[in-house]
Design a protein around this motif. Structure first.
Motif, PDB file in Angstrom:
ATOM      1  N   PHE A 172       0.887  -1.164   0.000  1.00 29.41           N
ATOM      2  CA  PHE A 172       0.000   0.000   0.000  1.00 29.41           C
ATOM      3  C   PHE A 172       0.928   1.218   0.000  1.00 29.41           C
ATOM      4  CE2 PHE A 172      -2.653  -3.294   1.824  1.00 29.41           C
ATOM      5  CZ  PHE A 172      -3.884  -3.065   1.221  1.00 29.41           C
ATOM      6  N   GLY A 173       1.449   1.545  -1.152  1.00 25.50           N
ATOM      7  CA  GLY A 173       2.501   2.555  -1.199  1.00 25.50           C
ATOM      8  C   GLY A 173       2.018   3.974  -1.413  1.00 25.50           C
ATOM      9  N   ASP A 174       0.758   4.156  -1.758  1.00 22.52           N
ATOM     10  CA  ASP A 174       0.268   5.495  -2.071  1.00 22.52           C
ATOM     11  C   ASP A 174      -0.530   6.028  -0.878  1.00 22.52           C
ATOM     12  OD1 ASP A 174      -0.986   7.735  -2.977  1.00 22.52           O
ATOM     13  OD2 ASP A 174      -2.013   6.764  -4.671  1.00 22.52           O
ATOM     14  N   PRO A 175      -0.034   7.083  -0.198  1.00 25.79           N
ATOM     15  CA  PRO A 175      -0.731   7.600   0.988  1.00 25.79           C
ATOM     16  C   PRO A 175      -2.166   8.026   0.683  1.00 25.79           C
ATOM     17  CG  PRO A 175       1.455   8.587   0.789  1.00 25.79           C
ATOM     18  CD  PRO A 175       1.223   7.808  -0.459  1.00 25.79           C
ATOM     19  N   ALA A 176      -2.393   8.552  -0.504  1.00 26.45           N
ATOM     20  CA  ALA A 176      -3.763   8.986  -0.838  1.00 26.45           C
ATOM     21  C   ALA A 176      -4.687   7.775  -0.934  1.00 26.45           C
ATOM     22  CB  ALA A 176      -3.748   9.744  -2.166  1.00 26.45           C
ATOM     23  N   GLU A 177      -4.156   6.703  -1.461  1.00 28.45           N
ATOM     24  CA  GLU A 177      -4.983   5.492  -1.553  1.00 28.45           C
ATOM     25  C   GLU A 177      -5.286   4.943  -0.162  1.00 28.45           C
ATOM     26  OE1 GLU A 177      -3.301   1.906  -3.123  1.00 28.45           O
ATOM     27  OE2 GLU A 177      -5.271   1.041  -3.503  1.00 28.45           O
ATOM     28  N   VAL A 178      -4.282   4.986   0.706  1.00 30.61           N
ATOM     29  CA  VAL A 178      -4.489   4.490   2.069  1.00 30.61           C
ATOM     30  C   VAL A 178      -5.577   5.307   2.759  1.00 30.61           C
ATOM     31  CG1 VAL A 178      -3.412   4.243   4.344  1.00 30.61           C
ATOM     32  CG2 VAL A 178      -2.174   3.527   2.293  1.00 30.61           C
ATOM     33  N   GLU A 179      -5.534   6.625   2.608  1.00 31.87           N
ATOM     34  CA  GLU A 179      -6.552   7.492   3.212  1.00 31.87           C
ATOM     35  C   GLU A 179      -7.939   7.139   2.681  1.00 31.87           C
ATOM     36  OE1 GLU A 179      -7.175   9.682   5.642  1.00 31.87           O
ATOM     37  OE2 GLU A 179      -5.186   8.966   6.215  1.00 31.87           O
ATOM     38  N   ALA A 180      -8.016   6.955   1.361  1.00 27.43           N
ATOM     39  CA  ALA A 180      -9.307   6.646   0.745  1.00 27.43           C
ATOM     40  C   ALA A 180      -9.824   5.296   1.242  1.00 27.43           C
ATOM     41  CB  ALA A 180      -9.157   6.635  -0.774  1.00 27.43           C
ATOM     42  N   LEU A 181      -8.927   4.332   1.356  1.00 21.87           N
ATOM     43  CA  LEU A 181      -9.317   2.999   1.839  1.00 21.87           C
ATOM     44  C   LEU A 181      -9.852   3.082   3.269  1.00 21.87           C
ATOM     45  CD1 LEU A 181      -7.191  -0.177   1.340  1.00 21.87           C
ATOM     46  CD2 LEU A 181      -8.280   0.254   3.504  1.00 21.87           C
ATOM     47  N   ARG A 182      -9.139   3.818   4.125  1.00 19.83           N
ATOM     48  CA  ARG A 182      -9.599   3.959   5.517  1.00 19.83           C
ATOM     49  C   ARG A 182     -11.008   4.569   5.549  1.00 19.83           C
ATOM     50  NH1 ARG A 182      -4.060   6.845   7.540  1.00 19.83           N
ATOM     51  NH2 ARG A 182      -2.839   4.968   8.015  1.00 19.83           N
ATOM     52  N   GLY A 183     -11.184   5.626   4.770  1.00 27.46           N
ATOM     53  CA  GLY A 183     -12.473   6.318   4.759  1.00 27.46           C
ATOM     54  C   GLY A 183     -13.603   5.400   4.297  1.00 27.46           C
ATOM     55  N   SER A 184     -13.371   4.669   3.215  1.00 24.64           N
ATOM     56  CA  SER A 184     -14.420   3.786   2.676  1.00 24.64           C
ATOM     57  C   SER A 184     -14.762   2.683   3.677  1.00 24.64           C
ATOM     58  CB  SER A 184     -13.942   3.118   1.375  1.00 24.64           C
ATOM     59  OG  SER A 184     -13.581   4.077   0.441  1.00 24.64           O
ATOM     60  N   LEU A 185     -13.720   2.121   4.267  1.00 26.24           N
ATOM     61  CA  LEU A 185     -13.945   1.001   5.185  1.00 26.24           C
ATOM     62  C   LEU A 185     -14.704   1.465   6.434  1.00 26.24           C
ATOM     63  CD1 LEU A 185     -13.391  -2.022   5.528  1.00 26.24           C
ATOM     64  CD2 LEU A 185     -11.235  -1.437   6.643  1.00 26.24           C
ATOM     65  N   LEU A 186     -14.296   2.599   6.985  1.00 29.56           N
ATOM     66  CA  LEU A 186     -14.953   3.092   8.201  1.00 29.56           C
ATOM     67  C   LEU A 186     -16.396   3.516   7.921  1.00 29.56           C
ATOM     68  CD1 LEU A 186     -11.971   5.003   9.848  1.00 29.56           C
ATOM     69  CD2 LEU A 186     -13.215   3.053  10.830  1.00 29.56           C
ATOM     70  N   ALA A 187     -16.639   4.110   6.781  1.00 31.55           N
ATOM     71  CA  ALA A 187     -18.019   4.520   6.438  1.00 31.55           C
ATOM     72  C   ALA A 187     -18.908   3.289   6.318  1.00 31.55           C
ATOM     73  CB  ALA A 187     -18.016   5.308   5.129  1.00 31.55           C
ATOM     74  N   TRP A 188     -18.367   2.245   5.686  1.00 29.20           N
ATOM     75  CA  TRP A 188     -19.125   0.992   5.568  1.00 29.20           C
ATOM     76  C   TRP A 188     -19.388   0.394   6.941  1.00 29.20           C
ATOM     77  CZ3 TRP A 188     -17.156  -3.849   7.053  1.00 29.20           C
ATOM     78  CH2 TRP A 188     -17.979  -4.942   6.744  1.00 29.20           C
ATOM     79  N   TYR A 189     -18.368   0.406   7.787  1.00 22.96           N
ATOM     80  CA  TYR A 189     -18.503  -0.183   9.135  1.00 22.96           C
ATOM     81  C   TYR A 189     -19.566   0.563   9.944  1.00 22.96           C
ATOM     82  CZ  TYR A 189     -17.047  -1.820  13.787  1.00 22.96           C
ATOM     83  OH  TYR A 189     -17.015  -2.360  15.051  1.00 22.96           O
ATOM     84  N   ASP A 190     -19.527   1.886   9.864  1.00 20.54           N
ATOM     85  CA  ASP A 190     -20.520   2.681  10.616  1.00 20.54           C
ATOM     86  C   ASP A 190     -21.942   2.309  10.200  1.00 20.54           C
ATOM     87  OD1 ASP A 190     -18.536   3.959  11.987  1.00 20.54           O
ATOM     88  OD2 ASP A 190     -18.458   5.700  10.655  1.00 20.54           O
ATOM     89  N   GLU A 191     -22.089   1.978   8.944  1.00 19.91           N
ATOM     90  CA  GLU A 191     -23.434   1.696   8.443  1.00 19.91           C
ATOM     91  C   GLU A 191     -23.838   0.232   8.640  1.00 19.91           C
ATOM     92  OE1 GLU A 191     -25.913   2.083   4.291  1.00 19.91           O
ATOM     93  OE2 GLU A 191     -23.909   2.922   4.403  1.00 19.91           O
ATOM     94  N   CYS A 192     -22.880  -0.665   8.490  1.00 12.63           N
ATOM     95  CA  CYS A 192     -23.238  -2.091   8.392  1.00 12.63           C
ATOM     96  C   CYS A 192     -22.791  -2.958   9.561  1.00 12.63           C
ATOM     97  CB  CYS A 192     -22.627  -2.689   7.115  1.00 12.63           C
ATOM     98  SG  CYS A 192     -23.131  -1.840   5.627  1.00 12.63           S
ATOM     99  N   LYS A 193     -22.102  -2.434  10.518  1.00 16.72           N
ATOM    100  CA  LYS A 193     -21.527  -3.314  11.556  1.00 16.72           C
ATOM    101  C   LYS A 193     -22.614  -4.059  12.325  1.00 16.72           C
ATOM    102  CE  LYS A 193     -21.065   0.082  15.266  1.00 16.72           C
ATOM    103  NZ  LYS A 193     -20.787   1.448  14.896  1.00 16.72           N
TER     104      LYS A 193
END
Ligand code: SF4
Length: 463
Positions: free
Chosen positions: A52-73
């Motif tokens: 995971f070498g691109d910091p922007a991608e890492v940020e986007a991944l964190r955001g998508s995953l957390l948004a999904w978790y907030d909704e679906c956990k």
């Protein structure tokens, strides 16, 4: 003392495993030994495909995953406690109990056990005061009994040696608490204290291996180390506990072992296994239409002998799609042990049958639990030799001579004992045993009462 009768049965024991969420976690391997992170020799950095070498991608991944978790956990009792419990020691304890119970056990099974446990022992102090019998009783049916025992031992240590204060970092949790390895320490510290530290369990392994096309043996130390480094780098700095739970939740509910729901996956745009499948599909359809391919053929990372790519002998299999990852070394054959189990009975009070049970050693398989006396048998023993082994042990257990002729072989499983008993007492018409019938109750064929060695060897009270 009343006459002793003994019936012997052979039994087979095999190793086996359960599962947490959708995937079996392997606590022993994942937890590792204390300090397993420190390894001599620095391996070559992995190819870009596996990073995971691109910091922007890492940020986007964190955001998508957390948004999904907030909704679906999923709504789970330990998650509620981790959010609502204001006392940090109670909070850490609540997470700790859940993590230990979830090792090798499905979430749905754990919920009821967890609620009963927390109701009975809501604090470390309460657990420290419990007896091992109480712990085993509540744990009954959950399997891997040493987990409950170790949890209680560690709670006692926190109370007696750490003044009731849970260690406050993943490193200290792992160092100071027996039975707490790297995974459990990371989970407690990130969820209870907000420490920005990653976790790697079976679900995380699967998700990360797929997202970064890691096809080398996922249980091997170099791959496990790489996954830990990845998890530590990915974890969200402001919501580490939620991020870790989200990654595990994704593995348990979406990125499942056999039928991942890639179309619904919140991080599909960051998943290189899915990208590879899509490229292959595009190539195949272009070829089908007789067009020249406009996407390049898909290859491994390009590093010869890459330690994270699938081994050359087991290349990517298009029919498997993303489930090409992760891969494990072939399972070892389960160990088979043969034991002679002895059902020793006597007539007790009011003529009811009483049975001898003994406690297993305090360490090893099923440590400290109670069972009919049993003896491991060396392979290849003839029935007569098995009888001699049993007689020797019975004499040692009871301190009395036991006539070899009083031992009768009744079969390969213990249920045969009941059948034998039924045959001896004649058919009991209309007296089918009901679950939970009381011993000695009219019409019940329940065979009797379980007794410890000491009680068993005391003469029974006269009827
Ligand atoms: Fe797993 Fe599919 Fe999501 Fe990739 S896209 S992480 S394989 S569910």
């Amino acid at each position: 003392m009343g006459p002793l009768r003994a019936a012997a049965a052979r039994g087979l024991r095999r190793g086996g495993g359960g599962g947490r969420g959708a995937a079996p976690a392997a606590p022993a391997a994942l937890e590792g030994s204390k300090g397993s992170a420190a390894r001599g020799g620095r391996p070559a950095p992995p190819a870009a495909l596996h990073l995971f070498g691109d910091p922007a991608e890492v940020e986007a991944l964190r955001g998508s995953l957390l948004a999904w978790y907030d909704e679906c956990k999923r709504d789970l009792p330990w998650r509620a406690l981790a959010v609502t419990e204001p006392d940090v020691n109670r909070r850490a304890y609540a997470v700790w109990v859940s993590e230990i119970m979830l090792q090798q056990t499905q979430v749905a099974t754990v919920i009821d056990y967890y609620n009963r446990w927390m109701q009975k022992w809501p604090t470390l102090q309460a657990l420290a005061e419990a007896s091992l019998e109480e712990v085993n009783e509540l744990w009954a049916g959950l399997g891997y009994y040493s987990r409950g025992k170790r949890l209680q031992e560690a709670a006692r240590k926190v109370v007696s040696e750490l003044a009731g204060q849970m260690p406050r970092t993943a490193e200290d949790l792992q160092k100071l608490l027996p039975g707490v390895g790297r995974y459990t320490a990371g989970a407690i510290a990130s969820i209870s204290y907000g420490q920005a530290t990653g976790v790697v369990d079976g679900n995380v392994i699967r998700v990360l291996c797929r997202m970064r096309c890691i096809g080398a043996d996922s249980s091997s130390p170099p791959v496990i180390d790489r996954l830990w480094a990845m998890a530590n780098a990915l974890v969200d700095r402001s919501r580490p506990g939620d991020f870790n739970q989200a990654l595990m939740e994704l593995g348990a509910t979406v990125c499942t072992p056999k039928a991942p729901l890639c179309g619904e996956c919140p991080v599909k745009q960051h998943c290189r296994a899915r990208l590879r499948v899509e490229k292959e599909l595009a190539l195949a359809s272009q070829k089908l239409l007789g067009k020249l391919p406009v996407v390049p053929d898909v290859e491994d990372c390009g590093v010869g002998g890459c330690p994270l790519c699938p081994p050359a002998a087991e290349p990517w299999d298009s029919s498997l799609g993303v489930t090409n990852f992760p891969r494990k070394a072939a399972k070892k054959q389960p160990r088979v042990e043969q034991t002679a189990t002895c059902v020793l009975e006597r007539r007790g009070r009011r003529g009811a049958l009483e049975y001898l049970i003994v406690q297993r050693p305090s360490s090893g398989l099923l440590a400290g639990l109670w069972e009919f006396p049993s003896v491991p048998l060396a392979p290849g023993l003839q029935q007569e030799q098995q009888r001699e082994v049993l007689v020797d042990h019975l004499q040692a257990w009871t301190g009395q001579p036991v006539a070899a002729g009083s031992l009768r072989f009744i079969g390969e499983v213990l249920r045969a004992c009941e059948r034998q008993h039924g045959e001896e007492s004649g058919p009991a018409k209309g007296s089918k045993r009901k679950r939970g019938a009381k011993p000695g109750a009219a019409g019940s064929t329940r065979p009797g009462t379980q007794l410890s060695l000491r009680t068993f060897l005391r003469a029974p009270n006269p009827p």
